[in-house]
Design a protein around this motif. Structure first.
Motif, short mmCIF file in Angstrom:
data_model
loop_
_atom_site.label_atom_id
_atom_site.label_comp_id
_atom_site.label_asym_id
_atom_site.label_seq_id
_atom_site.Cartn_x
_atom_site.Cartn_y
_atom_site.Cartn_z
N MET A 1 0.85 -1.17 0.00
CA MET A 1 0.00 0.00 0.00
C MET A 1 0.89 1.23 0.00
O MET A 1 1.86 1.32 0.73
CB MET A 1 -0.91 0.01 1.21
N MET A 2 0.52 2.18 -0.81
CA MET A 2 1.24 3.43 -0.90
C MET A 2 0.37 4.53 -0.28
O MET A 2 -0.83 4.59 -0.54
CB MET A 2 1.54 3.74 -2.38
N LEU A 3 0.98 5.37 0.55
CA LEU A 3 0.28 6.52 1.11
C LEU A 3 0.68 7.74 0.31
O LEU A 3 1.87 8.07 0.22
CB LEU A 3 0.63 6.72 2.58
N ILE A 4 -0.30 8.40 -0.28
CA ILE A 4 -0.04 9.57 -1.11
C ILE A 4 -0.42 10.81 -0.31
O ILE A 4 -1.55 10.91 0.19
CB ILE A 4 -0.84 9.50 -2.42
N PRO A 5 0.52 11.76 -0.16
CA PRO A 5 0.23 12.97 0.62
C PRO A 5 -0.57 13.99 -0.20
O PRO A 5 -0.07 14.53 -1.17
CB PRO A 5 1.62 13.50 0.97
N GLY A 10 -4.28 15.37 3.66
CA GLY A 10 -3.24 14.66 4.39
C GLY A 10 -2.88 13.37 3.68
O GLY A 10 -3.27 13.13 2.53
N LYS A 11 -2.13 12.50 4.35
CA LYS A 11 -1.73 11.23 3.75
C LYS A 11 -2.94 10.32 3.61
O LYS A 11 -3.67 10.09 4.57
CB LYS A 11 -0.65 10.55 4.59
N ARG A 12 -3.13 9.81 2.38
CA ARG A 12 -4.28 8.97 2.10
C ARG A 12 -3.84 7.71 1.35
O ARG A 12 -2.85 7.71 0.63
CB ARG A 12 -5.31 9.72 1.23
N ASN A 13 -4.62 6.65 1.48
CA ASN A 13 -4.35 5.39 0.81
C ASN A 13 -4.45 5.58 -0.70
O ASN A 13 -5.32 6.28 -1.19
CB ASN A 13 -5.38 4.36 1.28
N GLU A 14 -3.57 4.90 -1.42
CA GLU A 14 -3.55 5.02 -2.88
C GLU A 14 -4.88 4.60 -3.52
O GLU A 14 -5.17 5.00 -4.65
CB GLU A 14 -2.41 4.22 -3.48
N SER A 15 -5.70 3.81 -2.82
CA SER A 15 -6.98 3.37 -3.38
C SER A 15 -7.96 4.54 -3.57
O SER A 15 -8.93 4.41 -4.30
CB SER A 15 -7.62 2.30 -2.48
N GLU A 16 -7.68 5.68 -2.94
CA GLU A 16 -8.52 6.87 -3.11
C GLU A 16 -8.16 7.64 -4.38
O GLU A 16 -8.88 8.56 -4.76
CB GLU A 16 -8.37 7.82 -1.92
N PHE A 17 -7.06 7.27 -5.03
CA PHE A 17 -6.54 8.02 -6.16
C PHE A 17 -6.64 7.23 -7.45
O PHE A 17 -6.68 6.00 -7.45
CB PHE A 17 -5.06 8.37 -5.92
N ILE A 18 -6.64 7.95 -8.56
CA ILE A 18 -6.56 7.36 -9.89
C ILE A 18 -5.30 7.90 -10.53
O ILE A 18 -5.08 9.11 -10.58
CB ILE A 18 -7.81 7.68 -10.73
N PHE A 19 -4.47 6.98 -11.04
CA PHE A 19 -3.21 7.34 -11.66
C PHE A 19 -3.47 8.06 -12.97
O PHE A 19 -4.20 7.57 -13.83
CB PHE A 19 -2.38 6.07 -11.88
N GLY A 20 -2.88 9.24 -13.12
CA GLY A 20 -3.08 10.03 -14.33
C GLY A 20 -1.93 9.94 -15.31
O GLY A 20 -1.98 10.55 -16.37
#
Length: 85
Positions: A1-5, A10-20
């Motif tokens: 799991m990657m935490l993206i700031p 704040g720091k959030r789990n990568e599952s909340e993001f979509i890679f652009g």
């Protein structure tokens, strides 16, 4: 799991993001480059080792687009967006 700031959430789990995708040079004018250069632009995806500047959309959060530097060998965030850790 990657935490993206995220600078807003704040720091959030990568599952909340979509890679652009990686940040790349501007699209060339197809009329100003050779056919070979145009085909290369359309078909050859860069796949570098080491730090890469990437775009991520916080789709399940604030909805903002972020630009981060991520090391492709370790997945470590090496430079975060302004306002975040």
């Amino acid at each position: 799991m990657m935490l993206i700031p995220c600078p807003f959430c704040g720091k959030r789990n990568e599952s909340e993001f979509i890679f652009g995708g990686p940040v790349v040079a501007a699209r060339p004018d197809p009329n100003a480059v050779s056919d070979a250069e145009w085909v290369e632009y359309l078909t050859i995806a860069p796949n570098p080792l080491g730090p890469v500047q990437e775009k991520w959309w916080h789709a399940r959060g604030c909805g903002e687009w972020l630009t981060i530097w991520r090391d492709t060998r370790t997945h470590d965030i090496v430079e975060a967006p302004n306002g975040s850790e």
